[in-house]
Write a protein that holds these residues in place. Structure first.
Motif, PDB file in Angstrom:
ATOM      1  N   SER A 161      -7.111   8.303  -2.004  1.00 45.63           N
ATOM      2  CA  SER A 161      -6.628   9.322  -2.757  1.00 45.63           C
ATOM      3  C   SER A 161      -6.140   9.221  -4.314  1.00 45.63           C
ATOM      4  N   ARG A 162      -5.970   8.115  -4.481  1.00 45.53           N
ATOM      5  CA  ARG A 162      -5.381   7.752  -6.099  1.00 45.53           C
ATOM      6  C   ARG A 162      -6.733   7.443  -6.919  1.00 45.53           C
ATOM      7  N   ILE A 209      -4.589  -3.088  -6.949  1.00 50.52           N
ATOM      8  CA  ILE A 209      -4.372  -1.775  -5.963  1.00 50.52           C
ATOM      9  C   ILE A 209      -3.191  -1.393  -6.494  1.00 50.52           C
ATOM     10  N   ARG A 210      -2.147  -2.063  -6.905  1.00 49.71           N
ATOM     11  CA  ARG A 210      -0.736  -1.584  -7.403  1.00 49.71           C
ATOM     12  C   ARG A 210      -0.919  -0.699  -8.827  1.00 49.71           C
ATOM     13  N   LEU A 211      -1.979  -1.182  -9.568  1.00 48.70           N
ATOM     14  CA  LEU A 211      -2.256  -0.492 -10.759  1.00 48.70           C
ATOM     15  C   LEU A 211      -2.864   1.149 -10.350  1.00 48.70           C
ATOM     16  N   ILE A 212      -3.790   1.093  -9.026  1.00 53.23           N
ATOM     17  CA  ILE A 212      -4.211   2.183  -9.002  1.00 53.23           C
ATOM     18  C   ILE A 212      -3.377   3.187  -8.006  1.00 53.23           C
ATOM     19  N   ILE A 213      -2.211   2.373  -7.126  1.00 54.07           N
ATOM     20  CA  ILE A 213      -1.430   3.571  -6.505  1.00 54.07           C
ATOM     21  C   ILE A 213      -0.183   3.876  -7.625  1.00 54.07           C
ATOM     22  N   SER A 232      -0.378   4.384 -10.855  1.00 53.80           N
ATOM     23  CA  SER A 232      -0.694   5.256 -12.074  1.00 53.80           C
ATOM     24  C   SER A 232      -0.734   6.883 -11.590  1.00 53.80           C
ATOM     25  N   THR A 233      -0.494   7.556 -12.520  1.00 56.69           N
ATOM     26  CA  THR A 233      -0.439   8.890 -12.405  1.00 56.69           C
ATOM     27  C   THR A 233      -1.996   9.592 -12.626  1.00 56.69           C
ATOM     28  N   LYS A 234      -2.880   8.719 -12.946  1.00 52.52           N
ATOM     29  CA  LYS A 234      -4.402   9.037 -13.175  1.00 52.52           C
ATOM     30  C   LYS A 234      -5.174   8.035 -12.532  1.00 52.52           C
TER      31      LYS A 234
END
Length: 254
Positions: free
Chosen positions: A63-64, A92-96, A98-100
Motif C-alpha cells: 500500500s505504501r 521497509i521502515r523508510l517505505i512505511i 514516508s508520505t510518498k
C-alpha cells in the motif's frame, strides 16, 4: 543496543518489523538462524514468527509502494547475506514511514543498496535458468543440482514448472541441502539425507542414471564442440557470460 533474533524465514523478518513498530524500538543488530551467536553485552529479543503479523506488514509495503517492491524485498532477503535482514528493516521502515513512494528514490543509500543486491540475486536466478542441465534417471525423471551463490531456487521453480510441465523433475541446492520436486501436478520442497550425488559437479551416481544418459551427454558435448568457431574464441567474454563456477555442472565442460 537493541538486538533482535528471528528464525531466518521471510515471514519471520516481516513479523520482526511488526514487533519493532509495536515496541517502538528498532534494531541495531539482527541475529538470524541456528548459527546466530549471542552477544556479551546487551540482551536479545527473540521474535516468534506470526503469519498474521507478517501479512499485515506485507500489505503495508504494497500500500505504501507497490507489489513489485514487496517482491523485490523478498528477493533481496533470499540473498541470505548476514547484513540483509538489517538492511531490509531499514528499507521497509523508510517505505512505511514516508508520505510518498520511495522505492525509486536513488538519492537514498539504502534504496541504492537494496536495488544493487536485488540485481545480483536476479542475475544469479537467471544463470540457473540458463545453465541447468538435467540428467535422466533410471525412473525416467530428470535431476539437476547446483550450489548457487544466493538462495534463488524458489525464484526459479515457476520457470521450470511452466517450461517442463510434462516431465517429472527435481532441482536441488547442494549448498543449502534442499530442493524442489515436480510430479506434473504440484511442486514440493524436498530434503534428501542420502543423496547419491557427487558434490563437486552435481552428477548423479552412475547406478541412478538412465542407460542412454551418458550417450546424450556425449552427443551434447560433440554438438557444443561442433558449433564452436576456434578463430572467434574469446575466453574473457566467455567467462563473463558463463561464470567459471558453473562449468563443473555442465556436461559440455566436463
Amino acid at each position: 543496543m537493541t538486538i533482535y533474533s528471528f528464525d531466518n524465514t521471510f515471514e519471520g523478518l516481516l513479523t520482526l518489523v511488526f514487533e519493532c513498530y509495536s515496541r517502538k524500538q528498532f534494531p541495531d543488530e539482527i541475529l538470524s538462524g541456528e548459527g546466530s551467536q549471542s552477544v556479551l553485552f546487551g540482551s536479545t529479543s527473540n521474535i516468534v514468527t506470526d503469519d498474521r503479523k507478517a501479512e499485515r506488514v506485507w500489505n503495508g509495503i504494497i500500500s505504501r509502494s507497490s507489489e513489485d517492491n514487496a517482491h523485490r524485498i523478498y528477493r533481496v532477503f533470499l540473498s541470505g547475506l548476514p547484513d540483509a535482514p538489517l538492511l531490509l528493516v531499514k528499507y521497509i521502515r523508510l517505505i512505511i514511514d514516508s508520505t510518498k513512494n520511495e522505492e525509486t528514490n536513488f538519492s537514498l543509500p539504502v534504496v541504492v543498496e537494496v536495488n544493487k543486491l536485488h540485481q545480483k540475486v536476479c542475475r544469479e536466478a537467471q544463470r540457473i535458468h540458463m545453465f541447468t542441465r538435467f540428467q535422466k534417471t533410471i525412473e525416467g525423471s530428470y535431476y539437476a543440482s547446483y550450489a548457487p551463490m544466493y538462495d534463488v531456487l524458489p525464484l526459479c521453480i515457476p520457470h521450470f514448472s511452466d517450461r517442463f510441465a510434462d516431465q517429472h523433475w527435481i532441482i536441488y541446492d547442494l549448498k543449502r541441502n534442499y530442493g524442489f520436486l515436480y510430479d506434473m501436478k504440484t511442486v514440493s520442497r524436498v530434503v534428501f539425507d542420502d543423496l547419491k550425488v557427487n558434490p563437486q559437479n552435481g552428477q548423479l551416481h552412475a547406478s541412478l542414471l538412465a542407460e542412454d544418459e551418458k550417450l546424450f551427454q556425449r552427443l551434447w558435448k560433440q554438438y557444443f564442440k561442433s558449433i564452436c568457431i576456434e578463430e572467434r574464441r574469446n575466453d574473457k567474454v566467455h567467462r563473463q557470460h558463463l561464470p567459471k563456477r558453473f562449468w563443473k555442472y555442465l556436461p559440455e565442460k566436463l
